[in-house]
Design an enzyme around this catalytic site. Sequence first.
Site, PDB file in Angstrom:
ATOM      1  CB  CYS A   1      15.816   3.359  -4.344  1.00  0.00           C
ATOM      2  SG  CYS A   1      14.243   4.183  -4.056  1.00  0.00           S
TER       3      CYS A   1
ATOM      4  CG  HIS B   1      15.800   0.002  -2.635  1.00  0.00           C
ATOM      5  ND1 HIS B   1      15.496   0.746  -1.516  1.00  0.00           N
ATOM      6  CD2 HIS B   1      14.811   0.275  -3.533  1.00  0.00           C
ATOM      7  CE1 HIS B   1      14.393   1.431  -1.733  1.00  0.00           C
ATOM      8  NE2 HIS B   1      13.959   1.163  -2.950  1.00  0.00           N
TER       9      HIS B   1
ATOM     10  CG  ASN C   1      10.923   2.047  -1.095  1.00  0.00           C
ATOM     11  OD1 ASN C   1      11.951   2.665  -0.811  1.00  0.00           O
ATOM     12  ND2 ASN C   1      10.497   1.905  -2.338  1.00  0.00           N
TER      13      ASN C   1
HETATM   14  N1  ACO Z   1      -4.716  -2.258  -2.536  1.00  0.00           N
HETATM   15  C1  ACO Z   1      -5.596  -2.969  -3.274  1.00  0.00           C
HETATM   16  N2  ACO Z   1      -5.508  -3.059  -4.607  1.00  0.00           N
HETATM   17  C2  ACO Z   1      -4.522  -2.401  -5.215  1.00  0.00           C
HETATM   18  C3  ACO Z   1      -3.580  -1.622  -4.511  1.00  0.00           C
HETATM   19  C4  ACO Z   1      -3.706  -1.569  -3.123  1.00  0.00           C
HETATM   20  N3  ACO Z   1      -2.859  -0.868  -2.331  1.00  0.00           N
HETATM   21  N4  ACO Z   1      -2.709  -1.093  -5.401  1.00  0.00           N
HETATM   22  C5  ACO Z   1      -3.081  -1.507  -6.602  1.00  0.00           C
HETATM   23  N5  ACO Z   1      -4.189  -2.287  -6.507  1.00  0.00           N
HETATM   24  C6  ACO Z   1      -4.950  -2.947  -7.568  1.00  0.00           C
HETATM   25  C7  ACO Z   1      -4.822  -2.250  -8.906  1.00  0.00           C
HETATM   26  O1  ACO Z   1      -5.734  -1.177  -9.018  1.00  0.00           O
HETATM   27  C8  ACO Z   1      -5.130  -3.381  -9.847  1.00  0.00           C
HETATM   28  O2  ACO Z   1      -6.524  -3.558  -9.892  1.00  0.00           O
HETATM   29  P1  ACO Z   1      -7.275  -3.961 -11.269  1.00  0.00           P
HETATM   30  O3  ACO Z   1      -6.688  -5.299 -11.638  1.00  0.00           O
HETATM   31  O4  ACO Z   1      -8.711  -4.004 -10.882  1.00  0.00           O
HETATM   32  O5  ACO Z   1      -6.918  -2.876 -12.243  1.00  0.00           O
HETATM   33  C9  ACO Z   1      -4.544  -4.603  -9.146  1.00  0.00           C
HETATM   34  O6  ACO Z   1      -4.412  -4.243  -7.764  1.00  0.00           O
HETATM   35  C10 ACO Z   1      -3.192  -5.016  -9.675  1.00  0.00           C
HETATM   36  O7  ACO Z   1      -2.374  -3.845  -9.771  1.00  0.00           O
HETATM   37  P2  ACO Z   1      -0.871  -3.924 -10.169  1.00  0.00           P
HETATM   38  O8  ACO Z   1      -0.331  -2.533 -10.324  1.00  0.00           O
HETATM   39  O9  ACO Z   1      -0.725  -4.889 -11.326  1.00  0.00           O
HETATM   40  O10 ACO Z   1      -0.268  -4.573  -8.858  1.00  0.00           O
HETATM   41  P3  ACO Z   1       1.147  -5.229  -8.672  1.00  0.00           P
HETATM   42  O11 ACO Z   1       1.017  -6.635  -8.349  1.00  0.00           O
HETATM   43  O12 ACO Z   1       2.073  -4.843  -9.793  1.00  0.00           O
HETATM   44  O13 ACO Z   1       1.668  -4.494  -7.350  1.00  0.00           O
HETATM   45  C11 ACO Z   1       3.205  -2.727  -6.741  1.00  0.00           C
HETATM   46  C12 ACO Z   1       1.819  -3.071  -7.332  1.00  0.00           C
HETATM   47  C13 ACO Z   1       3.244  -3.266  -5.339  1.00  0.00           C
HETATM   48  C14 ACO Z   1       3.361  -1.231  -6.746  1.00  0.00           C
HETATM   49  C15 ACO Z   1       4.283  -3.393  -7.610  1.00  0.00           C
HETATM   50  O14 ACO Z   1       4.058  -3.120  -8.976  1.00  0.00           O
HETATM   51  C16 ACO Z   1       5.677  -2.926  -7.270  1.00  0.00           C
HETATM   52  O15 ACO Z   1       6.203  -3.250  -6.218  1.00  0.00           O
HETATM   53  N6  ACO Z   1       6.343  -2.237  -8.189  1.00  0.00           N
HETATM   54  C17 ACO Z   1       7.748  -1.863  -8.026  1.00  0.00           C
HETATM   55  C18 ACO Z   1       7.961  -0.798  -6.970  1.00  0.00           C
HETATM   56  C19 ACO Z   1       9.432  -0.455  -6.959  1.00  0.00           C
HETATM   57  O16 ACO Z   1      10.298  -1.272  -7.047  1.00  0.00           O
HETATM   58  N7  ACO Z   1       9.729   0.837  -6.876  1.00  0.00           N
HETATM   59  C20 ACO Z   1      11.132   1.247  -7.042  1.00  0.00           C
HETATM   60  C21 ACO Z   1      11.667   1.783  -5.893  1.00  0.00           C
HETATM   61  S1  ACO Z   1      10.706   3.115  -5.257  1.00  0.00           S
HETATM   62  C22 ACO Z   1      11.702   4.497  -5.365  1.00  0.00           C
HETATM   63  O17 ACO Z   1      12.634   4.491  -6.055  1.00  0.00           O
HETATM   64  C23 ACO Z   1      11.278   5.717  -4.605  1.00  0.00           C
END
Ligand code: ACO
Length: 332
Positions: free
Chosen positions: A111, A256, A286
């Site tokens: 990215c 990004h 994304n």
């Molecule tokens: N729907 C409902 N619940 C969900 C979902 C979903 N789609 N996804 C995760 N959850 C749940 C999890 O299972 C967890 O449940 P639990 O508490 O019962 O275990 C809870 O939600 C919290 O999960 P987290 O992983 O802590 O959620 P977070 O707030 O961190 O959000 C996300 C997840 C959106 C993926 C976030 O961590 C994020 O944006 N990370 C960075 C992504 C990024 O920048 N990627 C880099 C670029 S991508 C690339 O390079 C190709």
Amino acid sequence: MSIIIAGTGSYLPERVVTNAEFETFLDTSDEWIVARTGMKERRVTSGEPSWKMGELAARKALDAAGIAPEELDLIICTTVTPDYLFPSCACMIQGAIGARGAFAFDAAAACAGSVYGIDMARRYLATGDINTVLLVGAETLSQVANYEDRGSCILFSDGAGAAVIKRGDGPYGSCLRSDASGAHQLYCKHIRKDTPFYKSDAPFDGGLFEAELVGTTYMNGQEVYKFATAAMPEAVIGACERAGFAPETLDMVVPHQANLRILETAAKRLKLPMEKISVTIHKYGNNSSASVLIGLDECIREGKIKEGHRVSLVGFGAGLTYGAAAFEYHSK
Ligand code: ACO
């Protein structure tokens, strides 16, 4: 030496995938996705390959620049989802637009790819050997998304952005970084097949990664989130320092698009209001190296980036890679 961005273009597939569509096959909800990511819908290919989307974005960039394909000296495509291992996506685009005088290759930095690409273009231009570069970010992340993993597949989308870049004057700074200590937090292992000499269930040499998924994406969202919220401001501040102006004086940051919360946190650290951060995540999701070039194209076409504006482009992703470029925008 700085750059001129002579023209930009983008292509988004027509197919819109709403959050509600994920509710039909995953334990998720529109409320969760909007609250945790800022995404409402994203665009996904119905068949257009990466190179085709790249070609269509490139044609718009060339039109905007008023440049014929024959005038291009170099085509860089920053895809991590090429349609072929070879030929490169860049060569496919070269053939499609008829840029007979250009050499063409792909450069992968996930990215952060298009930001690395901008900087690479500038360095080629600085030699004086070439005059006109076409930079393309074209991605089909939907092809490598893991649609059984609700924590990552909801983020990923497809699309392409392009820019025609020439030599310019004025301030320019870049800050590019890679940190492979986080390589195992975000990866997609290539498909390996049985051959007369190798069986695909043989142990994977290196054993770097916990989950042995093949051809699909693994992401530790929380770890990548922590990395991204630190990396984005660090890169912008580093690039501005080298350009010789303060981050608070930026007119627009084009980042990004991974998560709206990452952008909001970075804006606070950079002491910039959200109006100065380009946001397309709610509608396009994304799409990796395409997202910065799509954002740049939209900002220029909507007049949010004007001649003489101080702009920073910033990307972060698998590798881990991150980086920013800061410069004064000029189209001539
Ligand atoms: N729907 C409902 N619940 C969900 C979902 C979903 N789609 N996804 C995760 N959850 C749940 C999890 O299972 C967890 O449940 P639990 O508490 O019962 O275990 C809870 O939600 C919290 O999960 P987290 O992983 O802590 O959620 P977070 O707030 O961190 O959000 C996300 C997840 C959106 C993926 C976030 O961590 C994020 O944006 N990370 C960075 C992504 C990024 O920048 N990627 C880099 C670029 S991508 C690339 O390079 C190709």
